[in-house]
Design a protein around this motif. Structure first.
Motif, short mmCIF file in Angstrom:
data_model
loop_
_atom_site.label_atom_id
_atom_site.label_comp_id
_atom_site.label_asym_id
_atom_site.label_seq_id
_atom_site.Cartn_x
_atom_site.Cartn_y
_atom_site.Cartn_z
N ILE A 12 40.53 7.93 24.69
CA ILE A 12 39.26 8.67 24.70
C ILE A 12 38.10 7.71 24.91
O ILE A 12 37.17 8.02 25.68
N ASP A 13 38.15 6.53 24.28
CA ASP A 13 37.08 5.55 24.47
C ASP A 13 36.98 5.11 25.93
O ASP A 13 35.89 4.86 26.43
N LYS A 14 38.12 5.05 26.64
CA LYS A 14 38.12 4.65 28.05
C LYS A 14 37.47 5.70 28.95
O LYS A 14 36.89 5.36 29.97
N ILE A 15 37.61 6.98 28.58
CA ILE A 15 37.09 8.04 29.46
C ILE A 15 35.74 8.59 29.00
O ILE A 15 35.12 9.38 29.70
N ARG A 16 35.29 8.12 27.85
CA ARG A 16 34.03 8.60 27.26
C ARG A 16 32.85 8.43 28.23
O ARG A 16 31.97 9.29 28.30
N HIS A 17 32.83 7.36 29.00
CA HIS A 17 31.68 7.10 29.89
C HIS A 17 31.50 8.17 30.95
O HIS A 17 30.39 8.40 31.41
N PHE A 18 32.57 8.86 31.34
CA PHE A 18 32.43 9.96 32.31
C PHE A 18 31.54 11.07 31.75
O PHE A 18 30.76 11.67 32.48
N LEU A 19 31.68 11.34 30.46
CA LEU A 19 30.87 12.37 29.82
C LEU A 19 29.47 11.84 29.48
O LEU A 19 28.49 12.57 29.60
N GLN A 20 29.40 10.59 29.07
CA GLN A 20 28.11 10.01 28.67
C GLN A 20 27.14 9.90 29.84
O GLN A 20 25.94 10.01 29.65
N LYS A 21 27.67 9.73 31.05
CA LYS A 21 26.76 9.61 32.21
C LYS A 21 26.02 10.92 32.47
O LYS A 21 24.98 10.92 33.12
N ASP A 22 26.55 12.03 31.95
CA ASP A 22 25.87 13.33 32.06
C ASP A 22 25.19 13.74 30.76
O ASP A 22 24.82 14.90 30.59
N GLY A 23 25.06 12.80 29.82
CA GLY A 23 24.36 13.08 28.57
C GLY A 23 25.22 13.66 27.47
O GLY A 23 24.72 14.10 26.45
N GLY A 24 26.54 13.66 27.67
CA GLY A 24 27.44 14.21 26.66
C GLY A 24 28.27 13.14 25.99
O GLY A 24 28.09 11.95 26.23
N ASP A 25 29.18 13.58 25.16
CA ASP A 25 30.10 12.66 24.49
C ASP A 25 31.25 13.47 23.92
O ASP A 25 31.20 14.71 23.88
N ILE A 26 32.28 12.77 23.49
CA ILE A 26 33.46 13.41 22.91
C ILE A 26 33.87 12.63 21.67
O ILE A 26 33.82 11.40 21.66
N ILE A 27 34.24 13.35 20.63
CA ILE A 27 34.64 12.73 19.38
C ILE A 27 36.05 13.21 19.02
O ILE A 27 36.31 14.42 18.99
N TYR A 28 36.94 12.27 18.75
CA TYR A 28 38.29 12.60 18.29
C TYR A 28 38.22 13.14 16.87
O TYR A 28 37.52 12.59 16.01
#
Length: 77
Positions: A12-28
């Protein structure tokens, strides 16, 4: 925390930047019976595309990287 959970978090930490570039994030949140539960944050929280992002991005990558992951779902609040 077992080795599967550690691998889930690392992935999840590796793919988090895909969401962060659009202003989002993901939490396990949890891994139970083959299902990874996550929360979407920032711009992803409540976004109409959040479910698609989970299924088409997060779930596919986790299934490829982590043995035993069957599905990814939004965690209940």
């Amino acid at each position: 925390m077992d080795s599967t959970e550690k691998l889930i978090i690392e992935t999840i930490d590796k793919i988090r930047h895909f969401l962060q570039k659009d202003g989002g994030d993901i939490i396990y949140r949890e891994f139970k019976d083959g299902v990874v539960y996550v929360s979407m944050m920032g711009a992803c929280d409540g976004c109409a595309y959040a479910e698609a992002d989970i299924k088409e991005l997060v779930q596919i990558i986790l299934q490829e990287e982590v043995p035993g992951v069957l599905e990814v779902r939004l965690a209940e609040n």
